[in-house]
Design a protein around this motif. Structure first.
Motif, PDB file in Angstrom:
ATOM      1  N   ARG A 218       0.820  -1.209   0.000  1.00 54.20           N
ATOM      2  CA  ARG A 218       0.000   0.000   0.000  1.00 54.20           C
ATOM      3  C   ARG A 218       0.859   1.266   0.000  1.00 54.20           C
ATOM      4  O   ARG A 218       0.535   2.251  -0.651  1.00 54.20           O
ATOM      5  CB  ARG A 218      -0.939  -0.010   1.202  1.00 54.20           C
ATOM      6  CG  ARG A 218      -2.076  -1.006   1.074  1.00 54.20           C
ATOM      7  CD  ARG A 218      -2.935  -1.043   2.310  1.00 54.20           C
ATOM      8  NE  ARG A 218      -2.176  -1.560   3.451  1.00 54.20           N
ATOM      9  CZ  ARG A 218      -2.681  -1.693   4.674  1.00 54.20           C
ATOM     10  NH1 ARG A 218      -3.933  -1.357   4.912  1.00 54.20           N
ATOM     11  NH2 ARG A 218      -1.944  -2.184   5.663  1.00 54.20           N
ATOM     12  N   LYS A 219       1.942   1.250   0.740  1.00 52.55           N
ATOM     13  CA  LYS A 219       2.813   2.431   0.777  1.00 52.55           C
ATOM     14  C   LYS A 219       3.418   2.701  -0.602  1.00 52.55           C
ATOM     15  O   LYS A 219       3.438   3.840  -1.075  1.00 52.55           O
ATOM     16  CB  LYS A 219       3.917   2.229   1.804  1.00 52.55           C
ATOM     17  CG  LYS A 219       4.879   3.400   1.893  1.00 52.55           C
ATOM     18  CD  LYS A 219       5.954   3.159   2.931  1.00 52.55           C
ATOM     19  CE  LYS A 219       6.926   4.349   2.976  1.00 52.55           C
ATOM     20  NZ  LYS A 219       8.007   4.125   3.957  1.00 52.55           N
ATOM     21  N   ASP A 225       1.794   5.910  -7.324  1.00 50.40           N
ATOM     22  CA  ASP A 225       0.649   5.785  -8.210  1.00 50.40           C
ATOM     23  C   ASP A 225       0.724   6.831  -9.322  1.00 50.40           C
ATOM     24  O   ASP A 225       1.118   7.977  -9.092  1.00 50.40           O
ATOM     25  CB  ASP A 225      -0.638   5.961  -7.405  1.00 50.40           C
ATOM     26  CG  ASP A 225      -1.871   5.679  -8.241  1.00 50.40           C
ATOM     27  OD1 ASP A 225      -1.746   4.911  -9.208  1.00 50.40           O
ATOM     28  OD2 ASP A 225      -2.945   6.226  -7.927  1.00 50.40           O
ATOM     29  N   ARG A 226       0.361   6.415 -10.548  1.00 48.04           N
ATOM     30  CA  ARG A 226       0.382   7.266 -11.751  1.00 48.04           C
ATOM     31  C   ARG A 226       1.796   7.683 -12.157  1.00 48.04           C
ATOM     32  O   ARG A 226       1.964   8.636 -12.911  1.00 48.04           O
ATOM     33  CB  ARG A 226      -0.496   8.502 -11.575  1.00 48.04           C
ATOM     34  CG  ARG A 226      -1.959   8.185 -11.331  1.00 48.04           C
ATOM     35  CD  ARG A 226      -2.762   9.462 -11.127  1.00 48.04           C
ATOM     36  NE  ARG A 226      -4.150   9.165 -10.834  1.00 48.04           N
ATOM     37  CZ  ARG A 226      -5.107   8.993 -11.729  1.00 48.04           C
ATOM     38  NH1 ARG A 226      -4.804   9.082 -13.010  1.00 48.04           N
ATOM     39  NH2 ARG A 226      -6.353   8.733 -11.384  1.00 48.04           N
ATOM     40  N   LEU A 254       5.539   1.941 -11.550  1.00 55.01           N
ATOM     41  CA  LEU A 254       6.263   1.947 -10.281  1.00 55.01           C
ATOM     42  C   LEU A 254       5.381   1.562  -9.104  1.00 55.01           C
ATOM     43  O   LEU A 254       5.902   1.184  -8.052  1.00 55.01           O
ATOM     44  CB  LEU A 254       6.865   3.339 -10.035  1.00 55.01           C
ATOM     45  CG  LEU A 254       7.944   3.789 -11.024  1.00 55.01           C
ATOM     46  CD1 LEU A 254       8.329   5.230 -10.765  1.00 55.01           C
ATOM     47  CD2 LEU A 254       9.178   2.900 -10.916  1.00 55.01           C
ATOM     48  N   CYS A 255       4.055   1.658  -9.249  1.00 56.98           N
ATOM     49  CA  CYS A 255       3.188   1.374  -8.107  1.00 56.98           C
ATOM     50  C   CYS A 255       3.159  -0.107  -7.762  1.00 56.98           C
ATOM     51  O   CYS A 255       2.984  -0.461  -6.595  1.00 56.98           O
ATOM     52  CB  CYS A 255       1.777   1.886  -8.378  1.00 56.98           C
ATOM     53  SG  CYS A 255       1.002   1.144  -9.831  1.00 56.98           S
ATOM     54  N   LYS A 282       3.784  -8.765 -14.064  1.00 60.23           N
ATOM     55  CA  LYS A 282       5.189  -8.842 -13.668  1.00 60.23           C
ATOM     56  C   LYS A 282       5.928  -9.751 -14.637  1.00 60.23           C
ATOM     57  O   LYS A 282       5.458 -10.843 -14.963  1.00 60.23           O
ATOM     58  CB  LYS A 282       5.322  -9.363 -12.237  1.00 60.23           C
ATOM     59  CG  LYS A 282       4.897  -8.350 -11.182  1.00 60.23           C
ATOM     60  CD  LYS A 282       5.284  -8.811  -9.790  1.00 60.23           C
ATOM     61  CE  LYS A 282       4.977  -7.738  -8.757  1.00 60.23           C
ATOM     62  NZ  LYS A 282       5.400  -8.132  -7.398  1.00 60.23           N
ATOM     63  N   LEU A 283       7.068  -9.282 -15.090  1.00 61.68           N
ATOM     64  CA  LEU A 283       7.834 -10.013 -16.097  1.00 61.68           C
ATOM     65  C   LEU A 283       8.940 -10.797 -15.403  1.00 61.68           C
ATOM     66  O   LEU A 283       9.856 -10.210 -14.812  1.00 61.68           O
ATOM     67  CB  LEU A 283       8.421  -9.040 -17.114  1.00 61.68           C
ATOM     68  CG  LEU A 283       9.207  -9.652 -18.272  1.00 61.68           C
ATOM     69  CD1 LEU A 283       8.311 -10.558 -19.098  1.00 61.68           C
ATOM     70  CD2 LEU A 283       9.813  -8.567 -19.138  1.00 61.68           C
TER      71      LEU A 283
END
Length: 656
Positions: A218-219, A225-226, A254-255, A282-283
């Motif tokens: 969550r952090k 985010d965005r 990045l989120c 996720k790669l």
């Protein structure tokens, strides 16, 4: 008998002094007071409690302020780090447990709260251990309460029989204790919990096949985010069959550390319209024993990542991505790599066999370009742009005569037409009675080669172009030599509008050529003055031609002189006659299939109340508008410039 009563009263007073009685805080004159409980008086009535003003000298002073200390210390809390040794006699592995606490001392009312820190997988409770209230001192001083002077670093405090060992405090607490005169002890150290030590050793020896605990993201989501990193990539699949170089755009979110790849599909490439190369996920890094995923630290310009077996090269990134890596990783070099394909190797020059004389040269050349012969391709775009439509014929017509040694053929006149749509030429001879020649089509429409070229060669022959035709030129058309004498108005106007293709129709080049004759400028003025004795500033065409040809001594070509004469010629009256206007009106009426003439004529006759057979212009315009006559305003205005007779036959003649 009174002694026991006195003793009892004394005992009660001692009890009141020894034990704490419930009381509360109140306000009096905007000052906080300690208010005792209301007591019953004689008759059972409640007597108000006594308001006791606190002694401010008992509280620590603020930063030299005259405000009471409890007001200065409002919402200020001392924080101490402590631990407790909790014994477990029934355990065989460990005899005690170390439990860590946070002791909070509120300066405004000397209340204390003890919170136990969270320790993962410890099996112990967490949260509030002792709720906030005033705590009395251990016996034999249980009639007193803890104050700020009972606290220090590296000491023991007893709360309800449990000994808490304070080993450290925060910076605010240390500074506050120093200001009130408390000499601080050196900080101590919290011992390690033996149970947690054993558990950590077990976890170090264990390697689970899959993670069994969730990671709180969550952090990371709230902070990133965005925020998306964007790389411009290249997947070179040209080595495989039917492979190609694919330009891609990689998005790293990045989120949640996911990757999405989109393909840049060029227009008219023949590929599917879907541009999603890799769905957001996720790669993983292929070829690793332990499953790992690509992170932002693995992405940089020049890196090659494995996207499920496809080698993708990172060539460039946007400005936000550059700023991100410069701030987080200190990278300064962002030299981009070209995604364009290397130039292809030079093609081998194809050598075609020479023309053998069968068919046209273009048709024979197409048979050498493939196994299946195809007809020659025509320039369809040029054909559509230069084809005849409307008032534009796109045909250059020249009036010419035949250059020959035969006297009989010297007077023959021809019309040479050049078609701009496909660069073909046709020659037509007007029929002249009693000339001895039948006339008609002299040369059918075809491409005409320039003379003097080799017939059997590999290259295509050169054909006569529009720029080779001008007034005064001599043109060889299939062995016949023609001298171009004049051209029609459309041809001259077209050549002047496209003077970049026809330099002899450029007035700027002609004037520049005349400026070179500076030595004869005075003679030119003298000749024009003699030719215009009445000073009308006008001369006829033949006089103007003789003067210009005499001064230039043949350096000015015939077409250049015509361009000069057209530029400085007096414009003729361009107002069209009534017959031309009538013809244009009839054409518009036929195109729009207007047939309501009888009603229009009847209305005009009805409007002519005085039987003069003439109507004013405004009445005629009004009637035409009411019947929705399909004529433009300028054409209708030109026709109605004067009074028009509108009798039955006259109106019918005008509109039919």
């Amino acid at each position: 008998m009174a002694l026991p009563l006195l003793l009892g009263n004394s005992f009660n007073r001692n009890v009141e002094k020894k034990f704490h009685k419930s009381q509360h805080w109140g306000f009096c004159n905007n000052v906080r007071m300690l208010v005792s409980e209301d007591k019953p008086g004689i008759g059972g009535e409640l007597l108000p409690g006594k308001k006791v003003k606190p002694n401010y000298s008992d509280f620590p002073k603020g930063m030299g302020s005259t405000v009471p200390s409890w007001i200065a210390c409002d919402k200020q809390v001392l924080s101490f780090d402590a631990y407790l040794e909790d014994e477990f006699p029934d355990k065989t592995q460990e005899k005690y447990r170390i439990r860590r606490y946070k002791i909070l001392f509120y300066l405004e009312d000397d209340t204390i709260q003890v919170n136990e820190r969270e320790l993962k997988n410890s099996g112990l409770p967490k949260g509030t251990f002792i709720r906030r209230h005033r705590i009395s001192l251990p016996p034999p001083d249980e009639d007193q309460f803890y104050t700020v002077y009972h606290f220090n670093i590296n000491i023991d405090v007893v709360f309800y029989g449990r000994t808490f060992k304070i080993y450290d405090a925060d910076t605010f607490t240390k500074n506050f204790l120093k200001k009130i005169g408390v000499k601080l002890n050196p900080p101590g150290r919290c011992p390690e919990d033996p149970y947690m030590k054993i558990q950590r050793e077990k976890l170090d020896r264990m390697e689970p096949l899959r993670p069994y605990e969730s990671y709180d993201t969550r952090k990371q989501f709230l902070e990133c985010d965005r925020k998306v990193l964007r790389f411009f990539c290249l997947w070179d699949d040209s080595a495989s069959m039917f492979g190609d170089r694919r330009e891609l755009i990689l998005y790293y979110f990045l989120c949640d550390d996911t990757i999405e790849i989109k393909e840049v599909v060029p227009p008219s490439s023949g590929r599917d319209a879907t541009s999603l190369f890799l769905r957001r996920r996720k790669l993983p890094k292929l070829g690793k024993v332990d499953q790992e995923f690509y992170k932002d630290s693995d992405l940089f310009i020049g890196a090659t990542i494995n996207v499920w077996g496809r080698k993708v090269l990172l060539c460039d990134c946007d400005n936000f991505t550059k700023t991100y890596y410069k701030t987080k990783y200190g990278i300064e070099n962002f030299t981009s790599i070209s995604c364009k394909a290397p130039p292809p190797p030079p093609k081998m020059e194809r050598k075609f066999p020479p023309y053998n004389g069968f068919g046209s040269e273009e048709d024979s050349l197409r048979t050498c370009m493939g196994l299946v012969p195809t007809p020659p391709r025509r320039n369809f775009k040029k054909f559509m742009e230069k084809n005849s439509y409307g008032n534009k014929s796109n045909i250059l017509r020249f009036f010419a005569k035949l250059i020959t040694h035969k006297r009989v053929e010297r007077d023959r006149k021809f019309v040479i037409s050049y078609f701009l749509s496909d660069d073909t030429i046709s020659v037509f001879e007007p029929v002249e009675r009693n000339s001895g020649f039948t006339g008609g089509m002299f040369l059918k429409r075809m491409h005409v080669k320039k003379p003097g070229q080799e017939v059997f060669k590999s290259e295509l022959s050169e054909y006569i172009q529009a720029k080779d035709l001008y007034i005064g030129a001599r043109v060889n058309l299939n062995g016949y030599l023609f001298h171009l004498l004049n051209a029609d108005e459309y041809t001259l106007r077209y050549m002047e509008e496209n003077s970049d293709q026809f330099p002899m129709s450029s007035i700027e080049l002609v004037l520049q050529k005349l400026k070179e004759e500076q030595s004869e400028s005075r003679e030119l003025k003298h000749l024009f003055r003699n030719a215009d004795p009445k000073l009308t500033k006008r001369v006829d065409y033949n006089t103007f031609r003789d003067i210009m040809m005499t001064l230039t001594t043949g350096r000015l070509l015939e077409h250049e002189f015509i361009t000069l004469a057209r530029h400085y010629g007096v414009p003729e009256d361009t107002c069209p006659g009534m017959n031309i206007l009538m013809a244009q009106a009839h054409e518009q009426l036929k195109k729009n299939t207007f047939e309501n003439f009888e009603r229009l004529i009847a209305t005009c006759v009805y409007e002519d109340r005085e039987k003069k057979k003439v109507l004013p212009t405004k009445d005629i315009r009004r009637l035409c508008k009411s019947f929705r006559l399909p004529l433009p305003d300028h054409l209708l205005g030109s026709i109605l410039s004067g009074d028009v007779k509108m009798s039955g036959s006259g109106c019918h003649h005008l509109f039919l």
